[in-house]
Design an enzyme around this catalytic site. Structure first.
Site, PDB file in Angstrom:
ATOM      1  N   GLU B 423       9.033  -5.155  -5.556  1.00  0.00           N
ATOM      2  CA  GLU B 423       7.826  -3.542  -4.569  1.00  0.00           C
ATOM      3  C   GLU B 423       7.383  -3.859  -3.726  1.00  0.00           C
ATOM      4  OE1 GLU B 423       5.756  -1.345  -7.698  1.00  0.00           O
ATOM      5  OE2 GLU B 423       4.764  -0.694  -5.867  1.00  0.00           O
ATOM      6  N   SER B 426       4.509   2.503  -2.468  1.00  0.00           N
ATOM      7  CA  SER B 426       4.456   3.316  -3.841  1.00  0.00           C
ATOM      8  C   SER B 426       4.322   4.920  -3.254  1.00  0.00           C
ATOM      9  CB  SER B 426       3.852   2.852  -4.418  1.00  0.00           C
ATOM     10  OG  SER B 426       4.220   3.634  -5.583  1.00  0.00           O
TER      11      SER B 426
END
Lengths: 459, 514
Positions: B423, B426
């Site tokens: 990741e 976000s």
């Protein structure tokens, strides 16, 4: 029980205190960007100046926040007591010139006592070794019994003496830390007013209209927000907005590129460090009016300057001569409580709890530190001249040097909104003091060990 | 003694916990850049949903670190209990889908009790006022005495009931905070594996030579120093050196300039904030396994993201409709304890205690939040595409949303040194979840046609804004991607073109000769 092996350590007992509120008011606003003053430490430290062994372990951390004489320090400064003793007149004069409250007589006395006690301890150890050796051979029972008795007595005496020696060394270190660095011969002797002007560049701009200070400009141009920050964080915090953000980035980018051209290695650093590192650099994280923020539930602190984590990179190291000089331009955010700083010199951006800073840091051989000091101040003067500032460079007088500085140049720039000069940077040549603190050594080709000086410059 | 006026407040009982160690292992390394999960709070909070008055004072800070029910909170969330009651099936389904441990039944029951008690209190007050009014007139002594007695009784009952009401409201708030935000209808229901792929860009680069991970590259090219930092600060700290410093500055400079073009206002923020602000944004500074560093001897904390100080700018404010939308690109250092995060996903720059981040934050009218969510994710996708990364954008499934998020897009980039996706950003639409806690409202410029209740005389009633946040650049994760993806056989690393002008034209990070 042998002598505890302790890490070479130190703490020049200095604090981040603003020079401002300690000095009489003049037309120069001294912002005390990073001043250090002496303050006797209450915690005893152990000195290891005589042990040849380099491998040590940390003393278990028993430091408490109250100043208990029984508290053992985590580390010690490698102070050259022999040199101090052999040059005591010069040291005494220096102490006086710097308005230091170091007690040289006490140090020398304690040192004498310590040396004598050390000899006694070594003598007893040798006797005990002899006894042990004798006991290896074939002996009459009565003879053996006598030796066992003698061995026991020696052991008991030794234990007592060794404990005394530890206490004495702690006391010696405690008192000796107050002793400031020696001073460059060209430094003017006296107070702030005796500081010499090394250079003055430019002249105050003439305005044909009523001028605003930076706070007003920050509001009118929507560049700085103190009000929201006061709600979110407290006073002396701020948001930068719009072009001010670009300006901060431009200043740092440009400074970095200019200084890199002079062979400085760029660096970003941790902003959380162990409190022992902070202390080794000469600050008191847990003193009253400390400038240092501590993290709850840990032994960690926030840095007030990149000098701390950069100095820490090479601590407890032996560098090759060929590795020197090491020249860094380190960028970090800096956090300071500014406890005790009050009054007019706290307006707006003058005195804030959090700010960005690019710091130059040099590690070099002793014979080169003076020329690096000149190099650093030259770099700064060039930077500020390029930016079109009106400023003066001061060779700070003896009473205005912090304990670690052998010599210190401050640059004060003209701030029209305030109608005064204000300190924007300083360059310190720390000579051997910080070297003691961080146990940096250089191994000469000849194999002799010498402590290295450090030169520091703040931007 | 009147009802205490209390500041609109709240604390969603969430912690920054890494999603990683809560989820089963998959081929995707979920780094939990910024996840929030629910955890019941032990401190009761007071709700102020019914008071029309906007001016309040802080309850004296009596919060202690142990969870004493008697501790009064510093602020409260403006939770819409009526709406929850009227939509309880949907709320219950949502709670289940999100694996939340909120107790809706308890909330509704407490709410009923609270409403009834409130009515009783108001009734008694009215009676007491009547008694006081009567006593103003001419009365027989016996009558006066009777009224005085009645007044006293009423006053005593009121004091008791009002105390009960306060406790009930605290309890209600305490339980209600667990209730997560509602969910966008398009969000897949389920766990991590149910997350939908919104977009996939690029493909994994094929290497014709054995590749290094970023730690090795960092060592070989003298870019990253973890060892000294471990001595100076502890594990998960690092120094950047040489070109890595320039790379960090280039990433932030370039990101800032790209995002500014889209009308975002650049900002730098305090990194020390009052702990109440941290709580209002949905984090627990003082919980076990907290992600938050606290400052000794103060009520202050270090921020884990610029979202916190930026959200704080407009807290307890009423904005003009014409001021919206407010769009910020905020740059700050971020500090996280990463307590509880262990295992393989902590290597090198993946998980560190301190890092630089550029964060986008939007405050807008409710009807615009969906399009801004699309705008934010588009900006992120454009940024990472420009840098030549291979990544996929995920529409996170219900069990993977943090409590505040109505919908969340995560971007996971290919990290060849690790052999997995990780990741890197976000983007969350928090609708009015944060604004109800931070107290950020706006006043519409025109009264609506059908007349709902009005606030002040002739002014339309204020409404809560919607807030969104999105990572524009988290430097360490970006550095992992760039170093690992752009490495060459000779050990050098190519600088992506967009960054070169921001690095003084450097095209390549070359091995240095010692």
């Amino acid at each position: 029980m042998g002598l505890h092996k302790l890490r070479l350590a130190a703490a020049v007992p200095v604090t981040f205190s603003s020079r401002l509120f300690l000095k009489p008011f003049t037309n120069t606003l001294t912002l005390g960007l990073f001043s250090r003053h002496l303050q006797p430490r209450n915690k005893p430290l152990l000195v290891r100046a005589f042990s040849a062994s380099a491998a040590v372990q940390d003393i278990p951390a028993t430091q408490t926040s109250d100043s208990s004489v029984a508290a053992r320090p985590l580390w010690k400064a490698a102070i050259d007591f022999k040199w101090i003793r052999d040059n005591k007149e010069a040291v005494e004069i220096n102490i006086r010139n710097r308005n230091s409250n170091a007690n040289l007589e006490a140090v020398l006395q304690l040192y004498e006592n310590m040396v004598n006690l050390q000899k006694e301890v070594e003598r007893l150890r040798e006797e005990r070794n002899n006894v042990a050796k004798k006991m290896k051979g074939k002996l009459e029972p009565s003879e053996r019994e006598r030796l066992v008795e003698e061995g026991k007595n020696l052991k008991e005496s030794l234990v007592t003496l060794e404990e005394d020696l530890v206490k004495l060394k702690d006391e010696l270190q405690h008192v000796a830390q107050s002793i400031p660095n020696m001073t460059h011969p060209d430094v003017p002797v006296g107070g702030e007013d005796s500081s010499a002007i090394r250079q003055e560049v430019g002249s105050p701009r003439e305005f044909s209209f009523p001028i605003k200070d930076h706070l007003q400009l920050g509001k009118d141009l929507d560049l700085i927000d103190f009000d929201s920050a006061a709600e979110v964080s407290g006073s002396k915090f701020f948001y930068l907005k719009n072009e001010a953000v670009l300006l901060e980035m431009a200043l740092l980018n440009w400074t970095l590129s200019q200084v890199m051209k002079k062979g400085y290695t760029p660096l970003t650093t941790p902003e959380i460090v162990r409190s022992s590192i902070v202390e080794k650099c000469g600050f008191q994280p847990r003193g009253d009016n400390t400038q240092v923020y501590s993290i709850d539930g840990t032994d960690q602190c926030l840095i007030g300057t990149a000098e701390i984590p950069v100095g820490g990179i090479h601590m407890d190291s032996i560098l090759l001569e060929s590795a020197l000089p090491l020249k860094y331009i380190a960028f970090s955010h800096c956090f300071r409580t500014e406890a005790g700083a009050a009054g007019a010199a706290t307006k707006g951006l003058y005195r804030v709890h959090q700010f960005s800073k690019a710091e130059m840091f040099v590690i070099c051989q002793p014979e080169d530190s003076e020329s690096f000091h000149q190099e650093l101040i030259q770099i700064e003067e060039d930077l500020f001249t390029s930016l079109g500032l009106h400023f003066k460079t001061l060779d700070m007088a003896t009473a205005d040097l912090g304990a670690p500085a052998y010599r210190k140049f401050d640059i004060e720039a003209w701030m029209p909104g305030l109608g005064r000069f204000g300190e924007i940077t300083k360059v310190e040549d720390w000579e051997s003091v910080t070297a003691h603190l961080n146990r940096l050594r250089r191994v000469l080709r000849k194999g002799k060990r010498i402590f290295q000086p450090l030169s520091l410059s703040t931007l």
